[in-house]
Write a protein that holds these residues in place. Sequence first.
Motif, PDB file in Angstrom:
ATOM      1  N   THR A  81      40.044  42.883  36.372  1.00 22.28           N
ATOM      2  CA  THR A  81      40.507  43.199  34.869  1.00 22.28           C
ATOM      3  C   THR A  81      41.287  42.725  33.989  1.00 22.28           C
ATOM      4  O   THR A  81      42.014  43.144  32.780  1.00 22.28           O
ATOM      5  CB  THR A  81      40.781  45.157  35.253  1.00 22.28           C
ATOM      6  OG1 THR A  81      42.031  44.320  35.791  1.00 22.28           O
ATOM      7  CG2 THR A  81      39.956  45.600  35.429  1.00 22.28           C
ATOM      8  N   GLU A  82      41.558  41.279  34.274  1.00 23.09           N
ATOM      9  CA  GLU A  82      42.763  40.901  33.900  1.00 23.09           C
ATOM     10  C   GLU A  82      42.419  39.445  33.558  1.00 23.09           C
ATOM     11  O   GLU A  82      42.876  38.337  34.204  1.00 23.09           O
ATOM     12  CB  GLU A  82      44.690  40.090  34.425  1.00 23.09           C
ATOM     13  CG  GLU A  82      45.085  42.105  35.134  1.00 23.09           C
ATOM     14  CD  GLU A  82      46.070  42.072  33.465  1.00 23.09           C
ATOM     15  OE1 GLU A  82      45.769  41.186  32.427  1.00 23.09           O
ATOM     16  OE2 GLU A  82      45.963  43.812  33.265  1.00 23.09           O
ATOM     17  N   PRO A  83      42.014  39.061  32.964  1.00 20.63           N
ATOM     18  CA  PRO A  83      40.948  37.663  32.237  1.00 20.63           C
ATOM     19  C   PRO A  83      42.286  37.209  31.964  1.00 20.63           C
ATOM     20  O   PRO A  83      42.243  35.343  32.612  1.00 20.63           O
ATOM     21  CB  PRO A  83      40.174  37.461  31.240  1.00 20.63           C
ATOM     22  CG  PRO A  83      40.535  39.217  30.537  1.00 20.63           C
ATOM     23  CD  PRO A  83      41.516  39.953  31.647  1.00 20.63           C
ATOM     24  N   ALA A  84      43.652  36.843  31.873  1.00 22.89           N
ATOM     25  CA  ALA A  84      44.864  36.313  31.503  1.00 22.89           C
ATOM     26  C   ALA A  84      45.578  35.705  32.941  1.00 22.89           C
ATOM     27  O   ALA A  84      46.115  34.409  32.812  1.00 22.89           O
ATOM     28  CB  ALA A  84      45.535  36.644  30.490  1.00 22.89           C
ATOM     29  N   GLY A  85      44.979  36.357  33.887  1.00 17.47           N
ATOM     30  CA  GLY A  85      45.696  35.530  35.066  1.00 17.47           C
ATOM     31  C   GLY A  85      46.511  37.072  35.952  1.00 17.47           C
ATOM     32  O   GLY A  85      47.186  37.492  34.954  1.00 17.47           O
ATOM     33  N   MET A  86      47.302  37.032  36.911  1.00 17.32           N
ATOM     34  CA  MET A  86      48.253  37.494  37.484  1.00 17.32           C
ATOM     35  C   MET A  86      49.361  36.528  38.704  1.00 17.32           C
ATOM     36  O   MET A  86      48.064  35.932  39.178  1.00 17.32           O
ATOM     37  CB  MET A  86      47.782  38.756  37.981  1.00 17.32           C
ATOM     38  CG  MET A  86      46.892  39.945  37.173  1.00 17.32           C
ATOM     39  SD  MET A  86      46.352  41.185  37.406  1.00 17.32           S
ATOM     40  CE  MET A  86      48.088  42.350  38.527  1.00 17.32           C
ATOM     41  N   ARG A  87      50.080  37.166  38.526  1.00 16.60           N
ATOM     42  CA  ARG A  87      50.582  36.337  39.424  1.00 16.60           C
ATOM     43  C   ARG A  87      50.868  36.928  41.000  1.00 16.60           C
ATOM     44  O   ARG A  87      50.189  38.542  41.416  1.00 16.60           O
ATOM     45  CB  ARG A  87      51.893  36.595  39.593  1.00 16.60           C
ATOM     46  CG  ARG A  87      52.501  35.463  38.222  1.00 16.60           C
ATOM     47  CD  ARG A  87      54.146  34.601  38.064  1.00 16.60           C
ATOM     48  NE  ARG A  87      53.902  34.175  37.006  1.00 16.60           N
ATOM     49  CZ  ARG A  87      53.894  33.248  37.283  1.00 16.60           C
ATOM     50  NH1 ARG A  87      54.213  32.164  38.531  1.00 16.60           N
ATOM     51  NH2 ARG A  87      54.188  32.139  36.717  1.00 16.60           N
ATOM     52  N   ALA A  88      51.043  37.180  42.217  1.00 17.78           N
ATOM     53  CA  ALA A  88      50.452  38.491  43.812  1.00 17.78           C
ATOM     54  C   ALA A  88      51.827  38.776  43.528  1.00 17.78           C
ATOM     55  O   ALA A  88      51.206  40.392  43.392  1.00 17.78           O
ATOM     56  CB  ALA A  88      51.347  37.482  45.093  1.00 17.78           C
ATOM     57  N   LYS A  89      52.621  39.326  42.770  1.00 19.09           N
ATOM     58  CA  LYS A  89      54.060  40.647  43.331  1.00 19.09           C
ATOM     59  C   LYS A  89      52.395  41.928  41.342  1.00 19.09           C
ATOM     60  O   LYS A  89      52.710  42.500  42.015  1.00 19.09           O
ATOM     61  CB  LYS A  89      54.942  40.301  42.575  1.00 19.09           C
ATOM     62  CG  LYS A  89      56.286  41.095  42.532  1.00 19.09           C
ATOM     63  CD  LYS A  89      56.997  40.727  41.689  1.00 19.09           C
ATOM     64  CE  LYS A  89      57.832  42.321  42.131  1.00 19.09           C
ATOM     65  NZ  LYS A  89      59.730  42.196  41.729  1.00 19.09           N
ATOM     66  N   ASP A 123      45.136  27.498  37.416  1.00 18.21           N
ATOM     67  CA  ASP A 123      45.527  26.667  36.950  1.00 18.21           C
ATOM     68  C   ASP A 123      47.422  26.502  36.752  1.00 18.21           C
ATOM     69  O   ASP A 123      47.307  25.162  35.530  1.00 18.21           O
ATOM     70  CB  ASP A 123      45.273  26.891  35.462  1.00 18.21           C
ATOM     71  CG  ASP A 123      43.178  26.750  35.887  1.00 18.21           C
ATOM     72  OD1 ASP A 123      42.687  25.694  36.246  1.00 18.21           O
ATOM     73  OD2 ASP A 123      42.493  27.725  34.707  1.00 18.21           O
ATOM     74  N   GLU A 124      48.199  27.245  36.365  1.00 17.21           N
ATOM     75  CA  GLU A 124      49.590  27.356  36.304  1.00 17.21           C
ATOM     76  C   GLU A 124      49.915  28.189  37.328  1.00 17.21           C
ATOM     77  O   GLU A 124      49.515  29.061  38.229  1.00 17.21           O
ATOM     78  CB  GLU A 124      50.116  28.981  34.941  1.00 17.21           C
ATOM     79  CG  GLU A 124      50.834  28.357  35.022  1.00 17.21           C
ATOM     80  CD  GLU A 124      51.467  30.176  33.534  1.00 17.21           C
ATOM     81  OE1 GLU A 124      52.324  30.328  33.786  1.00 17.21           O
ATOM     82  OE2 GLU A 124      50.539  29.577  32.661  1.00 17.21           O
ATOM     83  N   PRO A 125      51.208  27.399  37.954  1.00 14.27           N
ATOM     84  CA  PRO A 125      51.369  27.560  39.093  1.00 14.27           C
ATOM     85  C   PRO A 125      51.719  29.286  39.260  1.00 14.27           C
ATOM     86  O   PRO A 125      52.631  29.732  38.760  1.00 14.27           O
ATOM     87  CB  PRO A 125      52.870  26.885  39.783  1.00 14.27           C
ATOM     88  CG  PRO A 125      52.588  25.448  38.543  1.00 14.27           C
ATOM     89  CD  PRO A 125      51.785  26.195  37.783  1.00 14.27           C
TER      90      PRO A 125
END
Length: 135
Positions: A81-89, A123-125
């Motif tokens: 649902t989030e193609p831009a990516g997400m952080r663990a939190k 791709d991004e930390p």
Amino acid sequence: MNLPTVLDLIAGREATTRHTADRLREQITALTAELAHTERELADLVTTRTTLRGLAAAEFTADDPTIASGPYQQILHVLTTEPAGMRAKGICLALGVEPLPKHVESTRAKLKRMVNRHVLTEDEPGVFTLAPKRT
């Protein structure tokens, strides 16, 4: 010593020995039952370990790895649902998990495992996205 006294001593000793033998038989019966129970439990544990190793090997070593367990499937669903990516939190919040440090770190560990298996990319930390489908 007379014969009746000797026979009484022998009868006393025989009764004591019989009592000891009966007590030892009871202990042997109890120990045999306990041993059988322990051996059944040990066999169950060996079977469980073998099954889990087989499942884990099949899940994480295939050429096209699939993630079968529930928590991993939930993470994949959130990331679709989030193609831009997400952080663990953010994933914790999306899953309705309280973003305590232990939960965030557990989620991050799962995400890193999925990156190692080429299911996700980072791709991004710290930002995790679905890996492009292999062709």
